[in-house]
Design a protein around this motif. Structure first.
Motif, short mmCIF file in Angstrom:
data_model
loop_
_atom_site.label_atom_id
_atom_site.label_comp_id
_atom_site.label_asym_id
_atom_site.label_seq_id
_atom_site.Cartn_x
_atom_site.Cartn_y
_atom_site.Cartn_z
N PRO A 47 36.91 111.77 11.13
CA PRO A 47 36.81 110.71 10.68
C PRO A 47 38.02 110.36 9.94
O PRO A 47 38.75 111.25 9.16
CB PRO A 47 35.36 110.63 9.79
CG PRO A 47 34.65 111.87 10.38
CD PRO A 47 35.72 112.79 10.86
N GLU A 48 38.35 108.97 9.78
CA GLU A 48 39.60 108.61 9.02
C GLU A 48 39.36 108.85 7.49
O GLU A 48 40.28 109.53 6.72
CB GLU A 48 39.65 107.12 9.25
CG GLU A 48 40.83 106.39 8.49
CD GLU A 48 40.94 104.81 8.57
OE1 GLU A 48 41.87 104.22 7.76
OE2 GLU A 48 40.51 104.60 9.47
N THR A 50 37.97 111.49 6.09
CA THR A 50 38.20 112.97 6.22
C THR A 50 39.90 113.23 6.28
O THR A 50 40.38 113.95 5.50
CB THR A 50 37.36 113.82 7.30
OG1 THR A 50 36.01 113.42 7.20
CG2 THR A 50 37.77 115.25 7.14
#
Length: 300
Positions: A47-48, A50
């Protein structure tokens, strides 16, 4: 490579930041010492939020430097850190990651900046994509050669030639690549230039590639031939003269002058003088003011 003890130090330090940071920095090392955030995000399956959190943690730990550029980009604090992270990735995983980088860089159908072309040449070769490595390595070589970087150009042309041979491309294409490679090596002062030009000329002659053969011959017009190379150069020029038409005055006169120069250290003085004067007459009758200056050294 990075010394094992130093690799362990880098891995240990990065692992203290968490598995997400370790994974993100591993993929970042595939991109290189410096990398744009958007391409990293395209390459990862995380995910972005993360990824951005991992990058912030790496910056805070002094492993990455925020370049504060218009296009968000990061840089490893030292090449040894990037190399240590890269060495942790297995060969198959590396190839897959390099391929994902290629897909991310070519996602948009817009004209690509030369820096991106250079990255594509590298990533395609490391991903094991010979078709694309051939395309982008030629483009990278042409750009380097045009910008007075013959050693770099020769590297890219060699990669392209290796890809062409792996793909069993035609004699015509391999001849073209060999002449490009030999030309770049000649400019860089590489002693391998003559061998590659000779091989390229041979393939060009066999495949009927007239212009490629002439290009191979005219490379020698860029400087003083090396002692010991005159016989091979004269053979290439002789072959080029057989396919060059006298109607192309500039090319024909230059080839005659080259052949004359290649006979300098041979006992064939009469032929050398005849060729030189023939080239000189053609230059004097030409409208090209620079041609006379080009062929005059053959007469001297």
């Amino acid at each position: 490579g990075v010394p094992p003890s130093l690799r362990e130090v880098v891995w240990s330090r990065v692992r203290t930041l968490g598995q997400d940071v370790f994974a993100v920095l591993g993929v970042a090392s595939v991109l290189g010492l410096e990398f744009p955030e958007d391409i990293l995000l395209e390459t990862l399956d995380l995910p972005e939020e993360t990824v951005r959190g991992a990058l912030d943690a790496a910056v805070a730990a002094g492993i990455l430097v925020d370049l504060r550029s218009v296009r968000r980009a990061m840089r490893f604090v030292h090449a040894l850190v990037a190399n240590a992270m890269y060495s942790e990735i297995g060969p198959s995983s590396r190839a897959r990651m390099h391929e994902r980088v290629v897909r991310a860089l070519t996602k948009d159908d817009e004209s690509l900046h030369p820096d991106v072309v250079l990255q594509l040449a590298r990533h395609c070769a490391l991903a094991g994509l010979p078709e694309e490595a051939l395309q982008w390595s030629i483009a990278a070589g042409d750009h380097a050669f045009a910008h007075l970087a013959p050693t770099e150009a020769a590297y890219h042309y060699q990669v392209a030639l290796d890809a062409a041979e792996a793909l069993h491309r035609s004699d015509a294409q391999r001849a073209d690549l060999l002449v490009r490679l030999g030309h770049a090596q000649f400019r860089a002062g590489d002693p391998q230039a003559q061998a590659n030009l000779g091989q390229g000329a041979k393939l060009a002659r066999r495949s009927g590639q007239r212009q490629t053969l002439i290009r191979a011959a005219l490379v020698a017009d860029l400087g003083v031939p090396r002692v010991g190379s005159f016989v091979q150069e004269s053979e290439i020029v002789e072959s080029a003269l057989e396919v060059a038409g006298p109607a192309d005055t500039a090319t024909y006169a230059r080839l005659l002058a080259l052949l004359s120069k290649s006979l300098t250290y041979t006992p064939d003085v009469g032929r050398r003088v005849t060729l030189a004067h023939r080239a000189l007459r053609m230059a004097e009758q030409s409208d090209d003011a620079t041609l006379l200056a080009g062929v005059a050294p053959a007469v001297l």
